[in-house]
Design a protein around this motif. Structure first.
Motif, PDB file in Angstrom:
ATOM      1  N   MET A   1      26.581 -19.152  29.904  1.00 65.61           N
ATOM      2  CA  MET A   1      26.571 -17.809  30.425  1.00 65.61           C
ATOM      3  C   MET A   1      26.313 -17.872  31.931  1.00 65.61           C
ATOM      4  O   MET A   1      25.423 -18.577  32.386  1.00 65.61           O
ATOM      5  N   HIS A   2      27.133 -17.177  32.703  1.00 61.68           N
ATOM      6  CA  HIS A   2      26.959 -17.210  34.155  1.00 61.68           C
ATOM      7  C   HIS A   2      25.976 -16.121  34.605  1.00 61.68           C
ATOM      8  O   HIS A   2      25.790 -15.112  33.947  1.00 61.68           O
ATOM      9  N   LYS A   3      25.371 -16.388  35.742  1.00 59.51           N
ATOM     10  CA  LYS A   3      24.430 -15.427  36.328  1.00 59.51           C
ATOM     11  C   LYS A   3      25.226 -14.401  37.137  1.00 59.51           C
ATOM     12  O   LYS A   3      26.196 -14.740  37.788  1.00 59.51           O
ATOM     13  N   PRO A   4      24.801 -13.141  37.126  1.00 61.82           N
ATOM     14  CA  PRO A   4      25.547 -12.115  37.854  1.00 61.82           C
ATOM     15  C   PRO A   4      25.376 -12.229  39.364  1.00 61.82           C
ATOM     16  O   PRO A   4      24.328 -12.642  39.861  1.00 61.82           O
ATOM     17  N   VAL A   5      26.409 -11.828  40.093  1.00 59.54           N
ATOM     18  CA  VAL A   5      26.368 -11.833  41.552  1.00 59.54           C
ATOM     19  C   VAL A   5      25.190 -10.999  42.042  1.00 59.54           C
ATOM     20  O   VAL A   5      24.520 -11.365  43.008  1.00 59.54           O
ATOM     21  N   ASN A   6      24.924  -9.889  41.369  1.00 60.29           N
ATOM     22  CA  ASN A   6      23.817  -9.024  41.791  1.00 60.29           C
ATOM     23  C   ASN A   6      22.466  -9.737  41.776  1.00 60.29           C
ATOM     24  O   ASN A   6      21.585  -9.395  42.571  1.00 60.29           O
ATOM     25  N   LEU A   7      22.291 -10.707  40.907  1.00 58.73           N
ATOM     26  CA  LEU A   7      21.045 -11.483  40.888  1.00 58.73           C
ATOM     27  C   LEU A   7      20.894 -12.247  42.203  1.00 58.73           C
ATOM     28  O   LEU A   7      19.832 -12.213  42.837  1.00 58.73           O
ATOM     29  N   TYR A   8      21.946 -12.900  42.643  1.00 61.89           N
ATOM     30  CA  TYR A   8      21.881 -13.656  43.897  1.00 61.89           C
ATOM     31  C   TYR A   8      21.782 -12.727  45.109  1.00 61.89           C
ATOM     32  O   TYR A   8      21.095 -13.044  46.080  1.00 61.89           O
ATOM     33  N   ARG A   9      22.441 -11.578  45.035  1.00 59.67           N
ATOM     34  CA  ARG A   9      22.283 -10.592  46.116  1.00 59.67           C
ATOM     35  C   ARG A   9      20.811 -10.195  46.243  1.00 59.67           C
ATOM     36  O   ARG A   9      20.272 -10.089  47.341  1.00 59.67           O
ATOM     37  N   TRP A  10      20.191  -9.936  45.104  1.00 59.85           N
ATOM     38  CA  TRP A  10      18.780  -9.547  45.084  1.00 59.85           C
ATOM     39  C   TRP A  10      17.899 -10.664  45.657  1.00 59.85           C
ATOM     40  O   TRP A  10      17.013 -10.411  46.467  1.00 59.85           O
ATOM     41  N   ILE A  11      18.149 -11.904  45.234  1.00 61.95           N
ATOM     42  CA  ILE A  11      17.369 -13.047  45.721  1.00 61.95           C
ATOM     43  C   ILE A  11      17.482 -13.162  47.238  1.00 61.95           C
ATOM     44  O   ILE A  11      16.476 -13.305  47.930  1.00 61.95           O
TER      45      ILE A  11
ATOM     46  N   SER B   1      30.041 -20.851  37.513  1.00 56.14           N
ATOM     47  CA  SER B   1      31.073 -19.834  37.681  1.00 56.14           C
ATOM     48  C   SER B   1      31.254 -19.396  39.123  1.00 56.14           C
ATOM     49  O   SER B   1      32.187 -18.659  39.434  1.00 56.14           O
ATOM     50  N   GLY B   2      30.355 -19.799  40.027  1.00 52.78           N
ATOM     51  CA  GLY B   2      30.522 -19.522  41.448  1.00 52.78           C
ATOM     52  C   GLY B   2      29.969 -18.195  41.927  1.00 52.78           C
ATOM     53  O   GLY B   2      30.230 -17.792  43.064  1.00 52.78           O
ATOM     54  N   THR B   3      29.198 -17.492  41.098  1.00 53.09           N
ATOM     55  CA  THR B   3      28.657 -16.207  41.537  1.00 53.09           C
ATOM     56  C   THR B   3      27.705 -16.368  42.717  1.00 53.09           C
ATOM     57  O   THR B   3      27.661 -15.510  43.603  1.00 53.09           O
ATOM     58  N   HIS B   4      26.980 -17.466  42.751  1.00 53.79           N
ATOM     59  CA  HIS B   4      26.085 -17.762  43.875  1.00 53.79           C
ATOM     60  C   HIS B   4      26.903 -17.865  45.168  1.00 53.79           C
ATOM     61  O   HIS B   4      26.489 -17.368  46.224  1.00 53.79           O
ATOM     62  N   ARG B   5      28.047 -18.481  45.086  1.00 54.26           N
ATOM     63  CA  ARG B   5      28.927 -18.650  46.249  1.00 54.26           C
ATOM     64  C   ARG B   5      29.407 -17.299  46.781  1.00 54.26           C
ATOM     65  O   ARG B   5      29.449 -17.079  47.992  1.00 54.26           O
ATOM     66  N   ILE B   6      29.764 -16.388  45.896  1.00 55.91           N
ATOM     67  CA  ILE B   6      30.241 -15.071  46.312  1.00 55.91           C
ATOM     68  C   ILE B   6      29.134 -14.314  47.052  1.00 55.91           C
ATOM     69  O   ILE B   6      29.368 -13.745  48.113  1.00 55.91           O
ATOM     70  N   ALA B   7      27.923 -14.328  46.497  1.00 59.20           N
ATOM     71  CA  ALA B   7      26.803 -13.635  47.144  1.00 59.20           C
ATOM     72  C   ALA B   7      26.505 -14.251  48.513  1.00 59.20           C
ATOM     73  O   ALA B   7      26.210 -13.534  49.470  1.00 59.20           O
TER      74      ALA B   7
END
Length: 74
Positions: free
Chosen positions: A1-11, A30-36
């Motif tokens: 399960m990937h972590k949501p982009v919003n989690l990294y935005r918040w961090i 999944s690269g969500t960290h990269r997008i944020a």
């Protein structure tokens, strides 16, 4: 399960990670960290041992950035 982009935005926001900061993600997934990181102009380096995960996140990231470029031209 990937972590949501919003989690990294918040961090990034809560820990006041500034543009230009260098971040290393050793489990790119999944690269969500990269997008944020991209959204915040953070110097991001990601590694992924599973080629399929890397290729999949690369496709998602390219689609995401191409959508942004389309929005800029409207």
């Amino acid at each position: 399960m990937h972590k949501p982009v919003n989690l990294y935005r918040w961090i990034y926001r809560e820990f006041d990670i500034q543009p230009g900061t260098k971040v290393l993600d050793t489990h790119l997934g999944s690269g969500t960290h990269r997008i944020a990181a991209y959204e915040r102009d953070i110097d991001f380096v990601g590694c992924e041992i599973v080629k399929k995960y890397f290729d999949d996140q690369e496709d998602v990231f390219q689609e995401y950035t191409s959508q942004l470029r389309m929005e800029e031209t409207i």
